[in-house]
Scaffold this active site. Structure first.
Site, PDB file in Angstrom:
ATOM      1  N   CYS A   2       0.575  -1.199   0.015  1.00  0.00           N
ATOM      2  CA  CYS A   2       0.019   0.185  -0.205  1.00  0.00           C
ATOM      3  C   CYS A   2       0.971   1.310   0.062  1.00  0.00           C
ATOM      4  O   CYS A   2       2.095   1.038  -0.212  1.00  0.00           O
ATOM      5  CB  CYS A   2      -0.907   0.052   1.153  1.00  0.00           C
ATOM      6  SG  CYS A   2      -1.908  -1.417   1.337  1.00  0.00           S
ATOM      7  N   ASN A  75       2.003  -0.150   5.584  1.00  0.00           N
ATOM      8  CA  ASN A  75       2.194  -0.710   4.269  1.00  0.00           C
ATOM      9  C   ASN A  75       3.131  -1.878   4.614  1.00  0.00           C
ATOM     10  O   ASN A  75       4.321  -2.002   4.860  1.00  0.00           O
ATOM     11  CB  ASN A  75       3.224   0.593   3.503  1.00  0.00           C
ATOM     12  CG  ASN A  75       3.947  -0.119   2.397  1.00  0.00           C
ATOM     13  OD1 ASN A  75       3.259  -1.123   1.588  1.00  0.00           O
ATOM     14  ND2 ASN A  75       4.840   0.549   1.723  1.00  0.00           N
ATOM     15  N   GLY A  76       2.907  -3.137   3.831  1.00  0.00           N
ATOM     16  CA  GLY A  76       3.655  -4.208   3.988  1.00  0.00           C
ATOM     17  C   GLY A  76       2.834  -5.575   4.304  1.00  0.00           C
ATOM     18  O   GLY A  76       1.684  -5.501   3.989  1.00  0.00           O
ATOM     19  N   GLU A  77       3.626  -6.338   4.595  1.00  0.00           N
ATOM     20  CA  GLU A  77       3.040  -7.616   5.147  1.00  0.00           C
ATOM     21  C   GLU A  77       3.514  -8.266   6.231  1.00  0.00           C
ATOM     22  O   GLU A  77       4.826  -8.174   6.446  1.00  0.00           O
ATOM     23  CB  GLU A  77       3.210  -8.833   4.101  1.00  0.00           C
ATOM     24  CG  GLU A  77       2.608  -8.584   2.687  1.00  0.00           C
ATOM     25  CD  GLU A  77       0.756  -8.444   2.647  1.00  0.00           C
ATOM     26  OE1 GLU A  77       0.305  -8.951   3.600  1.00  0.00           O
ATOM     27  OE2 GLU A  77       0.447  -7.997   1.653  1.00  0.00           O
ATOM     28  N   SER A 363      10.564 -12.629  -5.220  1.00  0.00           N
ATOM     29  CA  SER A 363      11.765 -12.395  -5.659  1.00  0.00           C
ATOM     30  C   SER A 363      13.003 -12.887  -5.061  1.00  0.00           C
ATOM     31  O   SER A 363      12.904 -13.411  -4.041  1.00  0.00           O
ATOM     32  CB  SER A 363      11.947 -10.718  -5.646  1.00  0.00           C
ATOM     33  OG  SER A 363      13.410 -10.251  -6.213  1.00  0.00           O
ATOM     34  N   GLY A 364      14.089 -13.069  -5.719  1.00  0.00           N
ATOM     35  CA  GLY A 364      15.356 -13.587  -5.255  1.00  0.00           C
ATOM     36  C   GLY A 364      16.444 -12.555  -4.719  1.00  0.00           C
ATOM     37  O   GLY A 364      17.434 -13.266  -4.241  1.00  0.00           O
TER      38      GLY A 364
END
Length: 632
Positions: A2, A75-77, A363-364
């Site tokens: 977000c 914002n984020g997880e 992503s790595g």
């Protein structure tokens, strides 16, 4: 994923301008196109743009507690939010949603600012505590999610997920920070905690702020750092087994979503490792996204296809023209400050492709920093072996003189650039590494800047960024030390910034399991000689992955997201380059030596010298100035 914004009146006696807060929020609509809300009360306002990923029906923000005295934007997880919820319910908290944001809100109520020690995830959030009259901001451990802020001269504290969000506030000056300009032309980005603007800042990775009503200054506090605390010696086989178990668990913890989820697959070691672990955890085919180039010299798509075939993924690949240079102005809008990593172009394209198929992509990123995968680590350690054998009293005058006398050979492979090597050997570990990673060495910046601008710098040099971090380093091992420097600068300032802005431009959430902070802590404890073993970067990581990936995927030469920058600037971009480098907008700043700018352009176009990296940084700086001048 977000976008968040906020305004806090530290003087406590003014109503918040709703229209100003709304402009701040809408400036980052792309970060959250699904919903947008504002919350205001006397002396405080918050805004949120939502990209719905978890609890689609009831995860709206700003979120307010039952007593309506604690308000949060996030914002984020939070990947361990379910475990936190069980613990918080046992403490008596009642949940109204299934969102991770409510777990975070109650975690603050239970543990205050120390709630950050309970969190596992990527996050940037702000919490208003009316009873304590405090605004609490925090950024995740390694800096995956951004947070910008400023305490304005009139006592208003403003914050947001992107620099553009706080720059919309009319009271924030757009005066450039001279030291940030010097940093940019050394690194190619502006390292935390500064921004290109004088009174605007980035909250550093692993940092938090508690600002109280009446505050006259803002003092960020570090709550976490990469420890580099050496673990007891163990057999390699045990370490390899634990490494795989930890990667598998990190990946599994980050595949929770109520929307389509996939993974970037470049064909490199790190992204391939993430996909391999995803495929083993998931009974359904993993969605993978890859771009290739129409020039074999830059294309790795066949390795991505190999991994996709091995694990039966639903693979989406797109071939991009190697002359895909039409995004220059777009990048200026995205990054809000000068940003000279040219791989931002293919990163933008792979995010564009991914959003057509998924809302979340793994992503790595992070494997190179934790396991010493960059070529520059090998070069730095080769130089260090010479430093260790030759006393500084002899090394500095001898190699310093050779560095001055030896001709510059930018066209040659790094190992044959004796001038660069001699210059690095004359320095200590930190100074040598700074010299190696700088996109524009000290001697070039000294010619680039005008005499008046150098006086304005008052002797400041970008090396002070490295020296400041090195002074706080938890390790003095040379390899671990330069890894630590990258965790403090390159990773948040370049890699994570690049991915965040490119992804959010397409309303795409990108997760980075190899940067789970518990995994980073564990990796930092491993012996340096099994990270860079026998000259092989990521040695232990690759050995552990041998049952899962082919020898070619693991051990071929690393390419990365390379683009033909030197050829672009000599060919199709040469007129754009000349116009930008000699533009009145750039020269009127008074910062630059016009004569040297002209020399660099002429010599690069003629092919007598390779100034591609310095000239790209000049081009992107001029783009920033132009975009910034036209931004309301």
């Amino acid at each position: 994923m977000c976008g968040i914004v906020g305004i806090f009146d530290t003087l406590g006696n003014r109503e918040i301008d709703r229209a100003a807060l709304g402009r701040m929020n809408e400036s980052q609509h792309h970060r959250g196109p699904d919903e947008g809300e504002l919350y205001l009360e006397p002396s405080m306002g918050m805004g949120h743009r939502r990209l719905s990923v978890i609890d689609l029906a009831s995860g709206q923000q700003p979120i307010v507690n039952a007593e309506r005295d604690v308000v949060m934007v996030f914002n984020g997880e939070i990947y361990n939010y379910r475990e936190l919820r069980v613990e918080l319910e046992a403490l008596g908290f009642v949940f109204r949603t299934k969102s991770d944001s409510e777990s975070l809100l109650h975690a603050y109520q239970a543990w205050g600012p120390d709630c950050v020690h309970r969190l596992r995830g990527m996050f940037a959030f702000a919490i208003w505590d009316r009873k304590k009259q405090t605004m609490f901001l925090a950024r995740d451990h390694v800096g995956v999610k951004p947070m910008f802020y400023s305490l304005l001269p009139n006592g208003l504290f403003v914050f947001g997920s992107e620099l553009k969000s706080i720059m919309t506030h009319p009271e924030l000056s757009r005066k450039l920070n001279p030291r940030a300009v010097e940093d940019y032309f050394a690194f190619g980005y502006v390292p935390e905690p500064h921004t290109i603007f004088h009174n605007a800042y980035k909250l550093g990775p692993g940092h938090r702020i508690v600002i109280k009503a009446g505050a006259r200054e803002v003092t960020p506090e570090q709550y976490w750092d990469v420890p580099f605390k050496r673990a007891p010696q163990r057999p390699m086989q045990e370490i390899e087994q634990e490494l795989i178990e930890r990667v598998r668990e990190c990946v599994q913890s980050q595949t929770v979503a109520d929307v389509p989820l996939g993974a970037f697959l470049s064909g490199g070691v790190d992204s391939s490792a993430v996909v391999a672990m995803m495929a083993q955890n998931n009974p359904d085919p993993v969605t993978t996204l890859s771009i290739g180039f129409d020039d074999p010299e830059y294309d790795e798509s066949k390795f991505a296809s190999e991994v996709a075939t091995r694990y039966g993924t639903t693979h989406h690949a797109q071939i991009v023209d190697k002359d895909d240079y039409g995004l220059i102005d777009t990048l200026g809008h995205l990054y809000d400050e000068p940003f000279a990593d040219s791989s931002a172009i293919p990163t933008y394209r792979v995010c564009q492709l991914a959003r057509k198929h998924v809302t979340v992509s793994l992503s790595g990123d992070g494997g190179d920093e934790s396991f010493a995968g960059y070529r520059r680590y090998r070069y730095a350690m080769a130089e260090q072996r010479v430093r260790d054998k030759v006393p500084a009293s002899l090394r500095k005058p001898v190699f310093g003189t050779l560095g001055k006398l030896y001709p510059k050979a930018d066209w040659a492979p790094r190992m044959f650039r004796a001038k660069t090597t001699f210059e690095a050997l004359a320095r200590d570990t930190v100074e040598g590494y700074f010299h190696g990673v700088s996109i524009m060495p000290d001697r070039v910046r000294a010619q680039l800047f005008s005499d008046s601008f150098k006086r304005e710098l008052q002797g400041y040099s970008a090396i002070e960024v490295f020296l400041g971090h090195a002074a706080k380093s938890p390790t003095d091992d040379p390899l671990s030390l330069i890894q630590y420097l990258d965790f403090k600068t390159w990773l948040p300032g370049d890699i994570l910034t690049k991915v965040d802005r490119a992804a959010m431009a397409h309303s795409l959430e990108v997760r980075v399991p190899l940067l789970d902070h518990t995994f980073v802590e564990w990796a930092s404890s491993l012996p340096p000689d099994i990270k860079l073993g026998g000259g092989e970067g990521k040695y232990i990581f690759k050995k552990a992955l041998e049952p899962y990936l082919s020898h070619d995927v693991l051990y071929r030469a690393k390419k990365g997201f390379s683009i033909p920058l030197a050829a672009w600037l000599r060919g199709p971009l040469r007129e754009k380059l000349r116009a930008a480098a000699l533009s009145p907008l750039l020269l009127d700043t008074g910062m630059f030596n016009e004569k040297f700018l002209r020399e660099m352009v002429d010599q690069h176009i003629a092919g007598s010298k390779d100034y591609s990296a310095p000239l790209w940084s000049v081009l992107m700086f001029e783009t920033f100035l132009r975009v910034s001048a036209n931004r309301p």
